[in-house]
Write a protein that holds these residues in place. Structure first.
Motif, PDB file in Angstrom:
ATOM      1  N   GLY A 102       0.826  -1.198   0.000  1.00  0.00           N
ATOM      2  CA  GLY A 102       0.000   0.000   0.000  1.00  0.00           C
ATOM      3  C   GLY A 102       0.860   1.247   0.000  1.00  0.00           C
ATOM      4  O   GLY A 102       1.850   1.349  -0.720  1.00  0.00           O
ATOM      5  N   ARG A 103       0.488   2.239   0.821  1.00  0.00           N
ATOM      6  CA  ARG A 103       1.237   3.478   0.908  1.00  0.00           C
ATOM      7  C   ARG A 103       1.978   3.551   2.239  1.00  0.00           C
ATOM      8  O   ARG A 103       1.649   2.833   3.191  1.00  0.00           O
ATOM      9  N   ALA A 104       2.982   4.411   2.301  1.00  0.00           N
ATOM     10  CA  ALA A 104       3.766   4.617   3.514  1.00  0.00           C
ATOM     11  C   ALA A 104       3.610   6.061   3.976  1.00  0.00           C
ATOM     12  O   ALA A 104       3.445   6.971   3.160  1.00  0.00           O
ATOM     13  N   GLY A 105       3.696   6.274   5.278  1.00  0.00           N
ATOM     14  CA  GLY A 105       3.562   7.611   5.842  1.00  0.00           C
ATOM     15  C   GLY A 105       4.849   8.418   5.728  1.00  0.00           C
ATOM     16  O   GLY A 105       5.729   8.134   4.904  1.00  0.00           O
ATOM     17  N   ALA A 106       4.969   9.421   6.572  1.00  0.00           N
ATOM     18  CA  ALA A 106       6.121  10.323   6.539  1.00  0.00           C
ATOM     19  C   ALA A 106       7.368   9.674   7.119  1.00  0.00           C
ATOM     20  O   ALA A 106       7.302   8.722   7.884  1.00  0.00           O
TER      21      ALA A 106
ATOM     22  N   GLY B  51       4.939   9.408   2.053  1.00  0.00           N
ATOM     23  CA  GLY B  51       4.684  10.734   2.600  1.00  0.00           C
ATOM     24  C   GLY B  51       5.899  11.650   2.529  1.00  0.00           C
ATOM     25  O   GLY B  51       6.859  11.401   1.794  1.00  0.00           O
ATOM     26  N   ASP B  52       5.841  12.722   3.313  1.00  0.00           N
ATOM     27  CA  ASP B  52       6.915  13.720   3.314  1.00  0.00           C
ATOM     28  C   ASP B  52       8.217  13.156   3.885  1.00  0.00           C
ATOM     29  O   ASP B  52       8.210  12.216   4.680  1.00  0.00           O
ATOM     30  N   PHE B  53       9.325  13.782   3.484  1.00  0.00           N
ATOM     31  CA  PHE B  53      10.665  13.445   3.977  1.00  0.00           C
ATOM     32  C   PHE B  53      11.020  11.980   3.727  1.00  0.00           C
ATOM     33  O   PHE B  53      11.611  11.311   4.573  1.00  0.00           O
ATOM     34  N   LEU B  54      10.659  11.478   2.572  1.00  0.00           N
ATOM     35  CA  LEU B  54      11.059  10.132   2.163  1.00  0.00           C
ATOM     36  C   LEU B  54      12.577  10.031   2.115  1.00  0.00           C
ATOM     37  O   LEU B  54      13.248  10.897   1.556  1.00  0.00           O
ATOM     38  N   ALA B  55      13.133   8.966   2.698  1.00  0.00           N
ATOM     39  CA  ALA B  55      14.577   8.704   2.690  1.00  0.00           C
ATOM     40  C   ALA B  55      15.374   9.866   3.257  1.00  0.00           C
ATOM     41  O   ALA B  55      16.520  10.103   2.836  1.00  0.00           O
ATOM     42  N   SER B  56      14.821  10.593   4.189  1.00  0.00           N
ATOM     43  CA  SER B  56      15.560  11.699   4.803  1.00  0.00           C
ATOM     44  C   SER B  56      16.757  11.166   5.585  1.00  0.00           C
ATOM     45  O   SER B  56      16.690  10.120   6.227  1.00  0.00           O
ATOM     46  N   ARG B  57      17.885  11.857   5.469  1.00  0.00           N
ATOM     47  CA  ARG B  57      19.130  11.514   6.175  1.00  0.00           C
ATOM     48  C   ARG B  57      19.581  10.087   5.883  1.00  0.00           C
ATOM     49  O   ARG B  57      20.218   9.441   6.725  1.00  0.00           O
ATOM     50  N   LEU B  58      19.240   9.590   4.708  1.00  0.00           N
ATOM     51  CA  LEU B  58      19.620   8.237   4.306  1.00  0.00           C
ATOM     52  C   LEU B  58      21.141   8.107   4.287  1.00  0.00           C
ATOM     53  O   LEU B  58      21.835   8.945   3.718  1.00  0.00           O
ATOM     54  N   VAL B  59      21.661   7.041   4.892  1.00  0.00           N
ATOM     55  CA  VAL B  59      23.102   6.807   4.951  1.00  0.00           C
ATOM     56  C   VAL B  59      23.531   5.763   3.928  1.00  0.00           C
ATOM     57  O   VAL B  59      24.574   5.887   3.295  1.00  0.00           O
ATOM     58  N   ALA B  60      22.720   4.711   3.764  1.00  0.00           N
ATOM     59  CA  ALA B  60      23.013   3.676   2.775  1.00  0.00           C
ATOM     60  C   ALA B  60      21.763   2.823   2.610  1.00  0.00           C
ATOM     61  O   ALA B  60      20.788   2.969   3.344  1.00  0.00           O
ATOM     62  N   GLY B  61      21.807   1.897   1.639  1.00  0.00           N
ATOM     63  CA  GLY B  61      20.664   1.041   1.369  1.00  0.00           C
ATOM     64  C   GLY B  61      19.902   1.514   0.135  1.00  0.00           C
ATOM     65  O   GLY B  61      20.236   2.524  -0.478  1.00  0.00           O
ATOM     66  N   THR B  62      18.849   0.760  -0.212  1.00  0.00           N
ATOM     67  CA  THR B  62      18.053   1.049  -1.396  1.00  0.00           C
ATOM     68  C   THR B  62      16.597   1.244  -1.015  1.00  0.00           C
ATOM     69  O   THR B  62      16.021   0.411  -0.302  1.00  0.00           O
TER      70      THR B  62
ATOM     71  N   ARG C 197       3.666   8.071  -5.905  1.00  0.00           N
ATOM     72  CA  ARG C 197       4.140   9.436  -5.723  1.00  0.00           C
ATOM     73  C   ARG C 197       4.756   9.596  -4.342  1.00  0.00           C
ATOM     74  O   ARG C 197       4.560   8.756  -3.465  1.00  0.00           O
ATOM     75  N   CYS C 198       5.477  10.680  -4.133  1.00  0.00           N
ATOM     76  CA  CYS C 198       6.036  10.958  -2.815  1.00  0.00           C
ATOM     77  C   CYS C 198       5.729  12.395  -2.420  1.00  0.00           C
ATOM     78  O   CYS C 198       5.459  13.247  -3.268  1.00  0.00           O
ATOM     79  N   GLY C 199       5.778  12.660  -1.125  1.00  0.00           N
ATOM     80  CA  GLY C 199       5.463  13.980  -0.606  1.00  0.00           C
ATOM     81  C   GLY C 199       6.635  14.939  -0.731  1.00  0.00           C
ATOM     82  O   GLY C 199       7.582  14.726  -1.495  1.00  0.00           O
ATOM     83  N   ALA C 200       6.578  15.991   0.076  1.00  0.00           N
ATOM     84  CA  ALA C 200       7.597  17.043   0.012  1.00  0.00           C
ATOM     85  C   ALA C 200       8.916  16.589   0.635  1.00  0.00           C
ATOM     86  O   ALA C 200       8.953  15.711   1.489  1.00  0.00           O
ATOM     87  N   HIS C 201       9.996  17.211   0.183  1.00  0.00           N
ATOM     88  CA  HIS C 201      11.333  17.081   0.773  1.00  0.00           C
ATOM     89  C   HIS C 201      11.903  15.665   0.685  1.00  0.00           C
ATOM     90  O   HIS C 201      12.619  15.220   1.586  1.00  0.00           O
TER      91      HIS C 201
END
Length: 273
Positions: free
Chosen positions: A154-158, A176-187, A193-197
């Motif tokens: 389904g869908r994922a949140g922020a 949601g917003d801030f997808l993969a924020s501060r990602l260090v490694a991985g896929t 669609r994705c949200g902001a930032h």
């Protein structure tokens, strides 16, 4: 080895800590012992038999637990899972698969916040939606998911995959917003669609946008080097998840790098028409 099926009688009045319900522990117990197992509920504990009917049979297969019913008020199910399988035919609460290191956890419904939080290994598959901070870090911790595979149909949140360090996250729907924020490694691969930032503060790692084409933010720059071999390997690996990802080996991509605002060297892959 005893195989147990736990059928919810009625939704409990308070939230229940379900971290003790592991296949390795329960499958080593007789039915009578399982019914007496204490489950923390609020400030007290209740016997498992007050929440569930239990059907048991002998089985030589690896440890496996099956849950039936709406477990939305049960938190921490599958926490620390290292071996065996948990099947849930219904929705679940917060912290599903918290810090699991192995085994398999399958949910036919949806999960609330912190699904796969601090996950280190194994496979967590959710047929419905997940809330915020999936595959992220525990509050106050520096590392999010460090291994394993999380699949959301389904869908994922922020804040999906916030501070993620290793592993694979696949979401067939939106994020949601801030997808993969501060990602260090991985896929991290998103089919919708994705949200902001998205990609805010990425250090390294790979974000694959397999759905609606999205213009990367200004702190990412296009990369014109040949990524054909890398993309062929990654696309073939993601294609096994089906859905929109199945066609990835036949698609071309544009490669962007960032987040340059933090001297990041992450990879943002956007499909070309």
């Amino acid at each position: 080895m005893t195989r147990h099926t736990l059928m919810l009688r009625a939704a409990p009045p308070l939230r229940v800590d379900a971290r003790a319900l592991s296949p390795a522990a329960l499958c080593a117990m007789r039915r009578e012992e399982v019914l007496r197992l204490p489950l923390p509920q609020g400030r007290e504990s209740v016997p498992l038999g007050e929440c569930f009917d239990v059907a048991s049979d002998l089985d030589d297969a690896p440890p496996r637990l099956r849950f039936e019913g709406d477990l939305s008020r049960f938190d921490g199910l599958g926490a620390g899972l290292a071996l065996g399988t948990i099947e849930v035919h219904g929705s679940v609460g917060d912290q599903l698969g918290l810090a699991m290191s192995g085994g398999e956890l399958q949910v036919e419904g949806s999960a609330r916040d912190l699904a796969g939080c601090a996950m280190r290994g194994g496979r967590l598959e959710i047929r419905g939606d997940v809330g915020d901070f999936a595959a992220g870090a525990l509050p106050g911790a520096m590392d999010g998911m460090t291994g394993g595979t999380l699949v959301v149909h389904g869908r994922a949140g922020a804040r999906l995959a916030d501070r993620m360090r290793r592993g694979t996250v696949v979401v067939h729907g939106d994020a949601g917003d801030f997808l993969a924020s501060r990602l260090v490694a991985g896929t991290v691969a998103i089919g919708g669609r994705c949200g902001a930032h998205a990609g805010w503060g990425m250090r390294r790692g790979t974000l694959v946008m397999a759905g609606e084409a999205l213009q990367p933010p200004g702190t990412f720059v296009p990369v014109h080097a040949d990524a054909g071999v890398f993309w062929a390997l990654l696309a073939r690996d993601l294609a096994r998840f089906g859905g929109r990802f199945e066609a990835l080996p036949r698609r071309a991509i544009a490669l962007w790098a960032g987040d340059l605002a933090v001297q990041g060297r992450g990879e943002w892959l956007v499909l070309l028409d």
